[in-house]
Motif scaffolding. Structure first.
Motif, mmCIF file in Angstrom:
data_model
loop_
_atom_site.group_PDB
_atom_site.id
_atom_site.type_symbol
_atom_site.label_atom_id
_atom_site.label_comp_id
_atom_site.label_asym_id
_atom_site.label_seq_id
_atom_site.Cartn_x
_atom_site.Cartn_y
_atom_site.Cartn_z
ATOM 1 N N ASN A 233 -17.893 40.622 16.533
ATOM 2 C CA ASN A 233 -19.165 40.651 15.801
ATOM 3 C C ASN A 233 -20.400 40.654 16.718
ATOM 4 O O ASN A 233 -21.508 40.367 16.274
ATOM 5 N N MET B 21 -16.782 29.986 3.476
ATOM 6 C CA MET B 21 -18.039 29.339 3.855
ATOM 7 C C MET B 21 -17.972 28.850 5.301
ATOM 8 O O MET B 21 -16.968 28.304 5.726
ATOM 9 N N SER B 22 -19.044 29.077 6.060
ATOM 10 C CA SER B 22 -19.051 28.558 7.432
ATOM 11 C C SER B 22 -20.150 27.520 7.560
ATOM 12 O O SER B 22 -21.290 27.782 7.191
ATOM 13 N N ARG B 23 -19.766 26.377 8.019
ATOM 14 C CA ARG B 23 -20.741 25.283 8.113
ATOM 15 C C ARG B 23 -21.278 25.161 9.538
ATOM 16 O O ARG B 23 -20.622 25.546 10.500
ATOM 17 N N GLN B 24 -22.458 24.593 9.631
ATOM 18 C CA GLN B 24 -23.074 24.356 10.927
ATOM 19 C C GLN B 24 -22.283 23.269 11.670
ATOM 20 O O GLN B 24 -21.831 22.322 11.045
ATOM 21 N N SER C 253 -21.641 20.012 13.990
ATOM 22 C CA SER C 253 -22.444 18.814 14.245
ATOM 23 C C SER C 253 -22.795 18.763 15.725
ATOM 24 O O SER C 253 -22.134 19.398 16.554
ATOM 25 N N MET C 254 -23.836 17.998 16.053
ATOM 26 C CA MET C 254 -24.289 17.897 17.438
ATOM 27 C C MET C 254 -23.157 17.410 18.341
ATOM 28 O O MET C 254 -23.005 17.866 19.476
ATOM 29 N N GLU C 255 -22.354 16.496 17.798
ATOM 30 C CA GLU C 255 -21.219 15.937 18.554
ATOM 31 C C GLU C 255 -20.245 17.051 18.962
ATOM 32 O O GLU C 255 -19.812 17.124 20.115
ATOM 33 N N GLU D 203 -27.775 38.653 16.190
ATOM 34 C CA GLU D 203 -26.557 39.243 15.616
ATOM 35 C C GLU D 203 -25.537 38.123 15.403
ATOM 36 O O GLU D 203 -25.599 37.103 16.078
ATOM 37 N N THR E 228 -21.519 38.679 18.810
ATOM 38 C CA THR E 228 -22.260 37.430 18.981
ATOM 39 C C THR E 228 -22.291 37.035 20.456
ATOM 40 O O THR E 228 -21.269 37.056 21.123
ATOM 41 N N ARG E 229 -23.480 36.656 20.909
ATOM 42 C CA ARG E 229 -23.575 36.195 22.297
ATOM 43 C C ARG E 229 -23.081 34.758 22.373
ATOM 44 O O ARG E 229 -23.460 33.929 21.544
ATOM 45 N N THR F 56 -24.830 30.465 9.262
ATOM 46 C CA THR F 56 -24.160 29.317 8.614
ATOM 47 C C THR F 56 -24.738 29.060 7.215
ATOM 48 O O THR F 56 -25.838 29.505 6.897
ATOM 49 N N ASP F 57 -23.976 28.310 6.424
ATOM 50 C CA ASP F 57 -24.403 28.019 5.043
ATOM 51 C C ASP F 57 -25.720 27.253 4.987
ATOM 52 O O ASP F 57 -26.534 27.459 4.098
ATOM 53 N N GLU F 58 -25.897 26.331 5.950
ATOM 54 C CA GLU F 58 -27.138 25.541 5.979
ATOM 55 C C GLU F 58 -28.354 26.454 6.142
ATOM 56 O O GLU F 58 -29.376 26.264 5.471
ATOM 57 N N ALA G 218 -33.367 31.528 15.203
ATOM 58 C CA ALA G 218 -32.319 32.021 16.107
ATOM 59 C C ALA G 218 -31.150 32.590 15.323
ATOM 60 O O ALA G 218 -30.647 33.669 15.626
ATOM 61 N N GLU G 219 -30.718 31.876 14.289
ATOM 62 C CA GLU G 219 -29.534 32.336 13.543
ATOM 63 C C GLU G 219 -29.798 33.618 12.771
ATOM 64 O O GLU G 219 -28.952 34.493 12.705
ATOM 65 N N ILE H 204 -26.682 31.008 20.568
ATOM 66 C CA ILE H 204 -28.100 30.847 20.948
ATOM 67 C C ILE H 204 -28.799 29.825 20.026
ATOM 68 O O ILE H 204 -29.645 29.062 20.466
ATOM 69 N N GLY H 205 -28.371 29.806 18.749
ATOM 70 C CA GLY H 205 -28.945 28.838 17.801
ATOM 71 C C GLY H 205 -28.622 27.410 18.218
ATOM 72 O O GLY H 205 -29.458 26.511 18.130
ATOM 73 N N ASN I 35 -34.084 26.912 15.109
ATOM 74 C CA ASN I 35 -32.662 27.132 14.822
ATOM 75 C C ASN I 35 -32.487 28.153 13.696
ATOM 76 O O ASN I 35 -31.636 29.038 13.768
ATOM 77 N N ASP J 146 -28.847 14.682 14.038
ATOM 78 C CA ASP J 146 -28.249 15.585 13.061
ATOM 79 C C ASP J 146 -28.781 15.214 11.693
ATOM 80 O O ASP J 146 -28.376 14.213 11.115
#
Lengths: 330, 84
Positions: B49, B1-4, B6-8, A165, B51-52, A169-171, A160-161, B18-19, A157, A3
């Motif tokens: 929305n 705000m929507s954050r990504q 974490s891998m965990e 559809e 989203t898949r 994300t903010d990143e 893909a985002e 899919i991302g 990534n 990460d």
């Protein structure tokens, strides 16, 4: 599957295949965007206190937030001796992107050392350094090589985002803005995809508050970006049929695109010639994998695909060798 | 705000986007999209929305299986047959 934070992951993309010892224009553009990525990273982590439109950064907040050297190299020139600095997002991004050459070099060393420590970045000899004419002139050229898996994971990534559809994300919004300011959008999206990306960016600007705040900001420096675009166009032209033919005859026009590797003996067999070239490239520290053999072989050299065309140059005596012409990026 | 995530968090959740699938399988988006469009990777669609969403464990296992079949030289139609 590590990460990574925003600035290191953008740097992994931005530094790939850039020269490590010299400050080229293209690298300066990338470094300015990488410095802006540090500000965005701090913002996403909530290191700023926000009142109305102003963002305030205190020295204590920085000390508490597991500060790393690359963050300090960007923030120190901005904070200087003040205990806190206040400005809107636009001001912070512009300030970070306007670091001097010396400060940018310090920042580059800090962030590249971090990535090297994580085994995500290598500093390898440039393929151009293996060119017969450069080698004899003893010019040392080294380039960064990103870990291909991490690189693909980050770029795919983003793709893909944005191409799918659903919410973004903010990143990824930050990444898209950084790619736009860096002039790199064309490297990651095809022309068809770019149309969809543009529509998505427009929708995001209308519906997402973060995108609305970030997208109007511009940190590009017109002349630097102009030079970069010219170089990109030149490279693209060199990849067309006419361009590669001209490049093959006059490699000096686009040196990095047509490297000449000489063989030590005169071979009549293409396999033997190829093996001699691979041995030579290995001795210079390159990773070479043969994708396709034949009279025009395809080689994967340090993340890039090249066509190896048999060629000779006439000096006092004819010298046989191989002209490496890039085929595809990554 | 929507954050990504974490891998965990991704590795602990039942459904992934899919991302996120790109991140955990280290594969290309276009590959996953192609497999999805060919009906090789089943998904559910959130109504609000579009989203898949993919079931994480099942999809990753299926993806690895497809990869193995591909390495054995099978074509996409042959893989589709094998999956059915």
């Amino acid at each position: 599957m590590t990460d990574l934070k925003l600035a290191p992951s953008f740097s992994l993309i931005a530094l790939n295949a850039q020269r490590s010892l010299h400050m080229t224009t293209v690298k300066r553009v990338s470094l300015r965007c990488m410095a802006a990525a540090v500000i965005l990273e701090l913002y996403l982590e909530g290191c700023f206190t926000q009142s109305e439109n102003k963002l305030t950064l205190r020295k204590e907040a920085l000390e508490q937030s597991h500060s790393t050297l690359y963050r300090e190299t960007v923030l120190q020139p901005v904070l200087h001796k003040s205990a806190e600095v206040k400005g809107d997002l636009n001001w912070w991004l512009k300030k970070a992107s306007m670091l001097s050459n010396k400060q940018l070099k310090k920042f580059e060393a800090a962030i590249s050392d971090d990535l090297k420590a994580m085994n995500l970045l290598d500093d390898i000899p440039s393929l151009l350094g293996s060119d017969m004419f450069f080698e004899s002139a003893e010019v040392e050229i080294r380039v960064y090589r990103s870990n291909i898996e991490a690189y693909t994971s980050i770029t795919e990534n983003i793709r893909a985002e944005i191409l799918e559809e659903g919410p973004v994300t903010d990143e990824v919004i930050c990444m898209l803005w950084l790619l736009r300011e860096c002039g790199c959008m064309h490297d990651f999206f095809s022309l068809n995809e770019l149309e969809r990306v543009n529509i998505k960016l427009h929708d995001l600007y209308q519906s997402n508050l973060w995108a609305k705040a970030l997208f109007p900001t511009q940190i590009r420096h017109g002349i630097e970006l102009g030079v970069k675009r010219f170089l990109v166009l030149k490279s693209k032209f060199a990849k067309t049929f006419i361009g590669s033919s001209i490049n093959y005859l006059f490699p000096a026009l686009e040196r990095s695109q047509a490297v000449f590797i000489e063989t030590e003996a005169w071979f009549d067999n293409s396999d033997k010639r190829l093996d001699a070239v691979i041995t030579r490239l290995n001795s210079y520290g390159h990773e070479v994998k043969v994708i396709k053999r034949g009279s025009i072989a395809t080689l994967k050299i340090d993340n890039l695909l090249y066509d190896a065309l048999p060629h000779f140059v006439v000096m006092n005596v004819p010298i046989q060798g191989v002209r490496l012409v890039p085929k595809h990026p990554l | 705000m929507s954050r990504q995530r974490s891998m965990e968090n991704i590795l602990a959740s039942e459904y992934v986007s899919i991302g996120e699938l790109v991140r955990i399988t280290n594969s290309r988006y276009s590959t996953l999209k192609h497999y999805t469009e060919e009906g090789m990777l089943p998904f559910e669609q959130a109504e609000e929305n579009l989203t898949r969403r993919y079931k994480r464990e099942e999809t990753v296992a299926r993806f690895l299986w497809i990869k193995e079949l591909k390495a054995n030289g099978l074509t996409i139609p042959q893989i589709k047959e094998a999956l059915e």
